[in-house]
Design a protein around this motif. Structure first.
Motif, PDB file in Angstrom:
ATOM      1  N   LEU A 223      34.361  61.617   6.148  1.00 15.72           N
ATOM      2  CA  LEU A 223      36.065  61.080   5.454  1.00 15.72           C
ATOM      3  C   LEU A 223      36.260  62.242   4.099  1.00 15.72           C
ATOM      4  CD1 LEU A 223      38.018  58.412   4.517  1.00 15.72           C
ATOM      5  CD2 LEU A 223      35.869  58.139   3.459  1.00 15.72           C
ATOM      6  N   LYS A 224      35.595  62.244   3.731  1.00 18.12           N
ATOM      7  CA  LYS A 224      35.608  63.745   2.639  1.00 18.12           C
ATOM      8  C   LYS A 224      35.122  64.949   3.769  1.00 18.12           C
ATOM      9  CE  LYS A 224      33.154  60.877  -0.294  1.00 18.12           C
ATOM     10  NZ  LYS A 224      34.087  60.897  -1.428  1.00 18.12           N
ATOM     11  N   LYS A 225      35.560  65.191   4.508  1.00  8.15           N
ATOM     12  CA  LYS A 225      35.840  66.589   5.147  1.00  8.15           C
ATOM     13  C   LYS A 225      34.796  67.369   4.945  1.00  8.15           C
ATOM     14  CE  LYS A 225      41.120  65.634   5.694  1.00  8.15           C
ATOM     15  NZ  LYS A 225      41.914  66.319   5.253  1.00  8.15           N
ATOM     16  N   LEU A 226      33.315  66.931   5.317  1.00  5.37           N
ATOM     17  CA  LEU A 226      32.722  68.183   5.058  1.00  5.37           C
ATOM     18  C   LEU A 226      31.877  68.437   6.224  1.00  5.37           C
ATOM     19  CD1 LEU A 226      30.530  66.098   2.275  1.00  5.37           C
ATOM     20  CD2 LEU A 226      31.911  68.442   1.747  1.00  5.37           C
ATOM     21  N   ALA A 227      31.339  69.766   6.084  1.00  3.29           N
ATOM     22  CA  ALA A 227      30.579  70.471   7.079  1.00  3.29           C
ATOM     23  C   ALA A 227      29.236  69.077   7.733  1.00  3.29           C
ATOM     24  CB  ALA A 227      29.816  71.075   7.629  1.00  3.29           C
TER      25      ALA A 227
END
Length: 543
Positions: A223-227
């Motif tokens: 959702l937060k576009k984190l790896a």
């Protein structure tokens, strides 16, 4: 498709008055011809040439593929050619004895003898670690799988095995470790420090916790576009840094996670300010090393440029220590610098590296007296091998049509080269009667050049003034410190050996790879095809 192809084949047959069919048998036949034509072109290039070899291994769909490539300098550029990719079958197939036999078998296809081989470079990898008594140092692509939650004790044991070294000889040639592998070893060496190891085990267990589906963090990261942090692995270069970096970049999401206690050693972690301080310090201190690892994986460097990158890594790490005064950064940084120094000392026992530094105007002045002596001895022996191979011209005079600088089409396109060749036409070729090459090697002193200097271009400009030294540089700077080209070859394996094509025979698989991985010969190999000849005999051999 058949409705499209059949009319074309009939038209070609009618025009040539010869049968022309396109089916699986004829395709196999054409592939075999193109692959053999490609091998012949490579064979011509390797004729009477001193070369360096690279070996590697990859596991794909439970098939262990061994690869061999040759590296040399031609037309002032480093060239790399894939010579063979064969499947290793059976329990003893990966033994050092069998690997040596496979190397000899592949070389024989190109008419290359061991007297032409200067060095053989290899690397460590996952499959080779699993097989304890096989050729160490082969870099291996692991089976296609996502990250595996490797237990911490297995992880630490694999690090120790990753450091192990087996000496394997082929005649007088020792198969040696890829120099670029040193960067990953420095990262792994940090686990020997009890303080750093404790923090790293915390980070590994935190990563396992984050990845566990029932904890719900996968969705949050997406959702937060984190790896999403991936568990590190000793055989995956730079994976520890990437794991730490992804945790650090996700601090806002992870900061409220409660520590896990009273479970197994593979589950417990304590997430507190001390761990966040370690993560930040590790991320900062190891950044130059990570950039170096990426550089080694991305480019086919020669030993001079390899050493330049290595030196850059050391100096930038020292600079970080000078600008950070917190205790953790100093603990991690001093540990890393100590490991770099130790590994550098081991690197400088490599004769090929010392010879390159000796011939490199950026580093010639940095060698100690002992290292200079070692380099000089190595270069003298190499010069003798060049003479034995007939690579050093002994003609008394050069002519415009037969000069030491061959007038091929590429030179004619370069006006400077063409004029140089013309001016050289009546020069007397220097031999041992005119100049003592040994003395020239012993007394070599190069003016310092800046770090950005292209060493191959530097020696290109000196090829007429120092032809013997120029010939030596073409051998020394062709010795590969990295495995980039052969690693890329294994990337192609994924595209060819798929679930739907897992039954490809060894010969066909190798032919496909030879053609695909040596594309510079494709046009000529295809042009030499005899598509309208009776190929029944060839087809029978293919079947």
């Amino acid at each position: 498709m058949k409705n499209i192809i059949d009319p074309i084949c009939r038209g070609l047959s009618e025009k040539s008055n010869k049968p022309f069919t396109l089916n699986s048998r004829s395709c196999k036949c054409v592939l075999k011809q193109v692959a053999n034509n490609t091998r012949e072109e490579v064979k011509k290039e390797l004729n009477k040439r001193l070369i360096s070899l690279k070996i590697d291994s990859a596991s794909r769909l439970s098939r262990n593929i061994f690869a061999l490539s040759a590296q040399y300098i031609n037309n002032y550029n480093i060239q790399s050619r894939i010579l063979g990719m064969v499947e290793l079958k059976g329990v003893a197939s990966s033994s050092s004895r069998n690997i040596a036999a496979e190397i000899m078998k592949i070389l024989s296809k190109y008419g290359v003898g061991l007297n032409q081989v200067v060095s053989i470079t290899s690397d460590n990898g996952a499959n080779m670690i699993k097989s304890s008594k096989i050729l160490s140092h082969c870099s291996v692509l692991k089976e296609d799988r996502d990250d595996v939650d490797e237990a911490n004790d297995v992880y630490l044991k694999n690090i120790e095995m990753f450091n192990d070294t087996l000496k394997i000889q082929m005649g007088d040639i020792e198969i040696c470790r890829c120099a670029a592998h040193t960067a990953q070893l420095c990262a792994l060496d940090s686990t020997k420090d009890p303080v750093i190891k404790s923090y790293l085990m915390n980070c590994r267990n935190l990563t396992k916790y984050i990845k566990k589906n029932s904890n719900g963090y996968r969705e949050i990261f997406e959702l937060k576009k984190l790896a999403l942090p991936q568990l590190d692995c000793p055989t995956r270069w730079g994976s520890t840094y990437n794991m730490i970096k992804n945790i650090y970049n996700s601090k806002d999401v992870l900061v409220n996670i409660e520590s896990v206690k009273n479970k197994s050693q593979d589950e417990n972690f304590e997430l507190n300010d001390d761990l966040w301080a370690f993560i930040k310090s590790y991320y900062t201190v190891f950044e130059p090393l990570q950039k170096t690892i990426i550089k080694f994986q991305a480019e086919a460097l020669h030993y001079g440029d390899f050493y330049a990158q290595w030196l850059r890594c050391k100096l930038l790490t020292e600079k970080i220590l000078q600008t950070h005064d917190d205790s953790l950064s100093h603990t991690i940084g001093k540990n890393l610098l100590r490991n770099i120094e130790i590994r550098t000392s081991k690197l400088l026992t490599n004769d090929s590296l010392n010879a390159c530094l000796f011939l490199d105007p950026r580093f010639n002045h940095t060698l100690t007296a002992d290292k200079r002596a070692d380099a000089i001895t190595y270069l003298k022996k190499l010069y003798d091998r060049l003479k034995e191979m007939g690579c050093i011209k002994s003609d008394k005079t050069n002519s415009f049509n037969n000069t030491s600088v061959r007038l091929n089409e590429e030179h004619r396109e370069d006006e400077d080269e063409y004029i140089n060749a013309y001016l050289c036409q009546n020069l007397e070729a220097r031999n041992d009667d005119d100049i003592d090459v040994y003395s020239k090697i012993e007394n070599l002193k190069l003016s310092f050049q800046r770090i950005s200097t292209n060493v191959l271009e530097f020696w290109k400009e000196r090829q007429f003034a120092d032809p013997e030294l120029y010939a030596l540089t073409n051998i020394c700077f062709a010795v590969p410190p990295t495995q980039v080209t052969i690693e890329r070859a294994f990337s192609s394996l994924k595209l060819i050996l798929t679930d739907n094509r897992n039954r490809l025979g060894q010969d066909m698989l190798e032919d496909i790879l030879i053609v695909k991985l040596n594309p510079m010969y494709l046009d000529k190999a295809v042009n030499e095809l005899s598509l309208f000849e009776d190929m029944d005999g060839i087809m029978d051999s293919v079947d």
